[in-house]
Design a protein around this motif. Structure first.
Motif, PDB file in Angstrom:
ATOM      1  N   LYS A 174       0.833  -1.200   0.000  1.00  0.00           N
ATOM      2  CA  LYS A 174       0.000   0.000   0.000  1.00  0.00           C
ATOM      3  C   LYS A 174       0.871   1.255   0.000  1.00  0.00           C
ATOM      4  N   ALA A 175       1.933   1.238   0.782  1.00  0.00           N
ATOM      5  CA  ALA A 175       2.845   2.387   0.834  1.00  0.00           C
ATOM      6  C   ALA A 175       3.501   2.622  -0.514  1.00  0.00           C
ATOM      7  N   GLN A 176       3.879   1.529  -1.207  1.00  0.00           N
ATOM      8  CA  GLN A 176       4.530   1.671  -2.504  1.00  0.00           C
ATOM      9  C   GLN A 176       3.554   2.127  -3.580  1.00  0.00           C
ATOM     10  N   GLU A 177       2.371   1.563  -3.577  1.00  0.00           N
ATOM     11  CA  GLU A 177       1.362   1.917  -4.581  1.00  0.00           C
ATOM     12  C   GLU A 177       0.990   3.398  -4.517  1.00  0.00           C
ATOM     13  N   GLU A 178       0.886   3.925  -3.304  1.00  0.00           N
ATOM     14  CA  GLU A 178       0.413   5.302  -3.136  1.00  0.00           C
ATOM     15  C   GLU A 178       1.519   6.266  -2.708  1.00  0.00           C
ATOM     16  N   VAL A 206       1.095   4.598   6.537  1.00  0.00           N
ATOM     17  CA  VAL A 206      -0.061   3.753   6.222  1.00  0.00           C
ATOM     18  C   VAL A 206      -0.590   3.191   7.534  1.00  0.00           C
ATOM     19  N   PHE A 207      -1.906   3.288   7.746  1.00  0.00           N
ATOM     20  CA  PHE A 207      -2.493   2.707   8.953  1.00  0.00           C
ATOM     21  C   PHE A 207      -3.609   1.741   8.574  1.00  0.00           C
ATOM     22  N   MET A 228       3.066   9.660  17.691  1.00  0.00           N
ATOM     23  CA  MET A 228       2.521   9.433  16.352  1.00  0.00           C
ATOM     24  C   MET A 228       1.868  10.698  15.793  1.00  0.00           C
ATOM     25  N   ILE A 229       1.414  11.583  16.651  1.00  0.00           N
ATOM     26  CA  ILE A 229       0.828  12.842  16.178  1.00  0.00           C
ATOM     27  C   ILE A 229       1.899  13.698  15.521  1.00  0.00           C
ATOM     28  N   ARG A 230       3.090  13.739  16.128  1.00  0.00           N
ATOM     29  CA  ARG A 230       4.186  14.507  15.535  1.00  0.00           C
ATOM     30  C   ARG A 230       4.655  13.879  14.226  1.00  0.00           C
ATOM     31  N   LEU A 231       4.686  12.562  14.181  1.00  0.00           N
ATOM     32  CA  LEU A 231       5.059  11.893  12.935  1.00  0.00           C
ATOM     33  C   LEU A 231       4.039  12.177  11.837  1.00  0.00           C
ATOM     34  N   SER A 232       2.769  12.216  12.221  1.00  0.00           N
ATOM     35  CA  SER A 232       1.717  12.510  11.238  1.00  0.00           C
ATOM     36  C   SER A 232       1.873  13.908  10.678  1.00  0.00           C
ATOM     37  N   ALA A 233       2.299  14.841  11.523  1.00  0.00           N
ATOM     38  CA  ALA A 233       2.489  16.217  11.064  1.00  0.00           C
ATOM     39  C   ALA A 233       3.569  16.300   9.999  1.00  0.00           C
ATOM     40  N   ALA A 234       4.510  15.366  10.036  1.00  0.00           N
ATOM     41  CA  ALA A 234       5.602  15.356   9.064  1.00  0.00           C
ATOM     42  C   ALA A 234       5.244  14.628   7.774  1.00  0.00           C
ATOM     43  N   ALA A 235       4.107  13.930   7.770  1.00  0.00           N
ATOM     44  CA  ALA A 235       3.723  13.119   6.617  1.00  0.00           C
ATOM     45  C   ALA A 235       2.985  13.950   5.568  1.00  0.00           C
ATOM     46  N   LYS A 236       3.403  13.794   4.328  1.00  0.00           N
ATOM     47  CA  LYS A 236       2.711  14.479   3.231  1.00  0.00           C
ATOM     48  C   LYS A 236       1.572  13.632   2.677  1.00  0.00           C
ATOM     49  N   LYS A 237       1.824  12.338   2.503  1.00  0.00           N
ATOM     50  CA  LYS A 237       0.813  11.434   1.974  1.00  0.00           C
ATOM     51  C   LYS A 237       0.520  10.348   2.996  1.00  0.00           C
ATOM     52  N   VAL A 238      -0.757  10.194   3.331  1.00  0.00           N
ATOM     53  CA  VAL A 238      -1.196   9.184   4.295  1.00  0.00           C
ATOM     54  C   VAL A 238      -2.206   8.269   3.625  1.00  0.00           C
ATOM     55  N   SER A 239      -2.100   6.975   3.868  1.00  0.00           N
ATOM     56  CA  SER A 239      -3.017   5.998   3.263  1.00  0.00           C
ATOM     57  C   SER A 239      -3.639   5.108   4.334  1.00  0.00           C
TER      58      SER A 239
END
Length: 330
Positions: free
Chosen positions: A111-115, A120-121, A191-202
């Protein structure tokens, strides 16, 4: 060697569970994985059990590290030790008393590679002795980025647990994100701080992680005043980070977060716990009706607590939590 995924497994008093955990990990259909078991000076045979299970998986031996802390440092430090050793493109955390479906890492990785996702959660199971409860994490949208994910976490619609998320290791490295040493309760707010750094989430709509509710030695099973202090520390650190990063964009969402932090105090028969709910973040109480993620029952017990109608909360606990849920999930 570079791996697709590094799995970090903290171990402390998990000898009754870690055998199944390790077997499920070594049976993963994704092959290019490293497994980092961090024995946090556990006084049992957890490490020996992992070594014994590994004998049945000779092809995995070069992919496994078992490291031991000379003194017990706590869950955040164990995760940080794993991070310091990890070489994978992505990081996955699996607690030693839980277990993964054998195709979990492959599905998350694909999923991470496709998108081209940074994070990915997936869904997960709350696992009891005789049955399980499926916990959906459906965000209600396929258009996700870090900020949208954070808003869903703050509202309580989605969990910020570390163990149902595959995260690009670059997010940890590039933003110098580590778990809060010495502050284990609420450490998954990282995980909230990591999410803030994420551009694409799946989102992967499959239950892949089994969160086992049978370990009476688990860190979260024995709360103390020290643990409550740790929660407050992690909440304050998280709120400060969000203000610095997003300014006024999340003011209302942060009030929802405060309500969600103290909500577990009402899932109890302890009147003192209800009083603690009133003492913590009273400024957030006016936002009970504004959070779209709160259902009627959640609003009901919070309003009862606000009015100090503790008998209503206690009745709810015994009727719904103990009787209804107790019969279904045991």
């Amino acid at each position: 060697m570079c791996y697709s995924v590094s799995v970090i497994i903290p171990m402390f008093k998990v000898q009754a569970f870690v055998g199944q955990c390790a077997r499920q990990l070594f049976s993963q259909t994704l092959q290019n994985v490293e497994f980092i078991f961090v024995d946090d000076c556990s006084p049992d045979e957890s490490s020996s059990i992992v070594k014994k299970v590994l004998e049945d998986f000779p092809a995995r031996k070069s992919q496994v590290q078992i490291v031991r802390h000379e003194q017990n440092k706590g869950l955040p430090s164990a995760r940080n030790t794993g991070l310091s050793l990890a070489k994978g493109d992505y990081i996955f955390h699996c607690d030693g008393d839980d277990w993964l479906e054998t195709n979990a890492l492959e599905l998350l990785w694909n999923k991470a590679q496709e998108e081209q996702a940074d994070l990915v959660f997936c869904d997960w199971y709350l696992s009891f002795k005789n049955n399980e409860r499926y916990m959906s994490q459906d965000p209600g949208t396929s258009d996700l980025d870090g900020l949208k994910l954070i808003k869903l976490m703050l509202s309580g619609k989605l969990k910020y647990n570390v163990w149902n998320k595959l995260v690009k290791r670059e997010l940890y490295l590039d933003h110098d994100i580590r778990f809060p040493d010495g502050y284990g309760m609420g450490e998954d707010m990282t995980m909230i701080r990591l999410s803030a750094a994420a551009k694409k989430v799946s989102y992967l709509p499959k239950g892949l992680y089994h969160y086992v509710q049978l370990n009476n030695e688990a860190f979260t099973k024995k709360p103390s005043d020290k643990h409550f202090e740790q929660i407050r520390f992690n909440v304050n650190q998280t709120l400060s980070y969000l203000m610095d990063r997003f300014g006024d964009k999340l003011l209302e969402d942060m009030e929802f977060f405060k309500l969600n932090i103290k909500l577990p105090f009402l899932i109890s028969s302890d009147t003192f716990s209800y009083k603690r709910w009133n003492e913590w973040y009273p400024e957030a109480n006016t936002f009970i009706d504004k959070n779209p993620s709160f259902n009627f029952r959640t609003r009901f017990i919070q309003k009862a607590a606000m009015k100090k109608q503790y008998w209503l909360i206690k009745g709810y606990y015994y009727l719904v939590i103990r009787m209804v849920y107790g019969l279904i999930y045991r």
